[in-house]
Design a protein around this motif. Structure first.
Motif, PDB file in Angstrom:
ATOM      1  N   PHE A  35     -79.524  -3.896  70.298  1.00  0.00           N
ATOM      2  CA  PHE A  35     -79.003  -4.079  68.940  1.00  0.00           C
ATOM      3  C   PHE A  35     -80.128  -3.970  67.911  1.00  0.00           C
ATOM      4  O   PHE A  35     -79.947  -3.401  66.839  1.00  0.00           O
ATOM      5  CB  PHE A  35     -78.297  -5.422  68.789  1.00  0.00           C
ATOM      6  N   ALA A  40     -78.587  -2.771  64.307  1.00  0.00           N
ATOM      7  CA  ALA A  40     -77.288  -3.427  64.164  1.00  0.00           C
ATOM      8  C   ALA A  40     -77.537  -4.926  64.027  1.00  0.00           C
ATOM      9  O   ALA A  40     -77.280  -5.703  64.945  1.00  0.00           O
ATOM     10  CB  ALA A  40     -76.402  -3.112  65.364  1.00  0.00           C
ATOM     11  N   SER A  43     -74.522  -7.456  64.390  1.00  0.00           N
ATOM     12  CA  SER A  43     -74.153  -7.647  65.797  1.00  0.00           C
ATOM     13  C   SER A  43     -75.213  -8.457  66.533  1.00  0.00           C
ATOM     14  O   SER A  43     -74.882  -9.326  67.349  1.00  0.00           O
ATOM     15  CB  SER A  43     -73.979  -6.296  66.488  1.00  0.00           C
ATOM     16  N   LEU A  47     -74.561 -12.021  68.281  1.00  0.00           N
ATOM     17  CA  LEU A  47     -74.898 -12.202  69.689  1.00  0.00           C
ATOM     18  C   LEU A  47     -75.860 -13.377  69.869  1.00  0.00           C
ATOM     19  O   LEU A  47     -75.671 -14.210  70.759  1.00  0.00           O
ATOM     20  CB  LEU A  47     -75.504 -10.921  70.265  1.00  0.00           C
ATOM     21  N   GLN A 144     -68.684 -13.324  73.218  1.00  0.00           N
ATOM     22  CA  GLN A 144     -69.468 -12.130  73.501  1.00  0.00           C
ATOM     23  C   GLN A 144     -68.554 -10.977  73.918  1.00  0.00           C
ATOM     24  O   GLN A 144     -68.780  -9.828  73.538  1.00  0.00           O
ATOM     25  CB  GLN A 144     -70.487 -12.436  74.595  1.00  0.00           C
ATOM     26  N   LEU A 147     -67.010  -9.575  70.783  1.00  0.00           N
ATOM     27  CA  LEU A 147     -67.998  -8.776  70.058  1.00  0.00           C
ATOM     28  C   LEU A 147     -68.178  -7.405  70.715  1.00  0.00           C
ATOM     29  O   LEU A 147     -68.158  -6.372  70.028  1.00  0.00           O
ATOM     30  CB  LEU A 147     -69.341  -9.510  70.004  1.00  0.00           C
ATOM     31  N   THR A 150     -65.103  -5.253  70.195  1.00  0.00           N
ATOM     32  CA  THR A 150     -65.063  -4.763  68.818  1.00  0.00           C
ATOM     33  C   THR A 150     -66.020  -3.585  68.637  1.00  0.00           C
ATOM     34  O   THR A 150     -65.660  -2.574  68.025  1.00  0.00           O
ATOM     35  CB  THR A 150     -65.427  -5.888  67.837  1.00  0.00           C
ATOM     36  N   LEU A 151     -67.212  -3.700  69.170  1.00  0.00           N
ATOM     37  CA  LEU A 151     -68.180  -2.602  69.074  1.00  0.00           C
ATOM     38  C   LEU A 151     -67.707  -1.371  69.837  1.00  0.00           C
ATOM     39  O   LEU A 151     -67.882  -0.235  69.379  1.00  0.00           O
ATOM     40  CB  LEU A 151     -69.542  -3.050  69.594  1.00  0.00           C
ATOM     41  N   THR A 162     -73.255  -2.024  77.718  1.00  0.00           N
ATOM     42  CA  THR A 162     -72.200  -2.748  77.009  1.00  0.00           C
ATOM     43  C   THR A 162     -71.151  -3.232  77.992  1.00  0.00           C
ATOM     44  O   THR A 162     -70.669  -4.351  77.895  1.00  0.00           O
ATOM     45  CB  THR A 162     -71.546  -1.851  75.941  1.00  0.00           C
TER      46      THR A 162
END
Length: 165
Positions: A35, A40, A43, A47, A144, A147, A150-151, A162
């Motif tokens: 990240f 990012a 994010s 995190l 998490q 998140l 969503t990413l 990921t």
């Protein structure tokens, strides 16, 4: 009170749990670095909030359990530390490793000496550790997961890290 049996299989799963904990830390660090490199920052901040928040929550519960039991320490690992040293380790997010070391110590005593008292203590300490890991897993994992999902939906592609995180 019934007798509990702490078998070598239980010891194996305790050690495997410690290895999974360490792998989780490595993956979390890798995700944080990724990240940061991608710039990012939102994010990354979320995190870090999830990671630090769940770790603090777990350490607080661990510390409270020690203090509610009037700092009853049953293993050599725990007896080596006085309450202020235990508190310091929990502040630096290392209390869970003391609990892991205590479970490993009592497990080895049970397996090597076939001592039923060590077996009961190993099961008791293992249950405490399992409960702390559950607290950490749900307080870290659910946010998490949202998140990362969503990413994934935002970018439309799935990279292996990921998916692993």
């Amino acid at each position: 009170m019934g007798k509990f049996n702490f078998s070598p299989v239980d010891f194996f799963f305790t050690c495997a749990g410690l290895l999974c904990l360490l792998a989780d830390i490595v993956l979390d660090v890798y995700a944080s670095v990724s990240f940061y490199k991608e710039k990012a920052y939102v994010s990354l901040g979320l995190l870090m909030l999830f990671l630090v928040g769940s770790s603090v929550l777990t350490q607080v519960y661990s510390w409270l359990w020690y203090s509610y039991e009037d700092f009853e320490r049953n293993t050599k690992v725990e007896k080596y530390l006085n309450p202020s040293q235990l508190r310091t380790l929990h502040v630096f997010q290392l209390g869970i490793y003391i609990r892991h070391a205590s479970v490993v110590e009592t497990s080895l005593l049970r397996i090597c000496k076939h001592d039923n008292v060590s077996g009961d203590l190993a099961v008791y300490l293992s249950h405490d550790l399992s409960m702390l890991r559950l607290i950490e897993t749900f307080s870290e994992g659910a946010p998490q997961f949202v998140l990362m999902l969503t990413l994934l939906l935002r970018h439309g592609q799935l990279d292996p890290i990921t998916g692993a995180c």
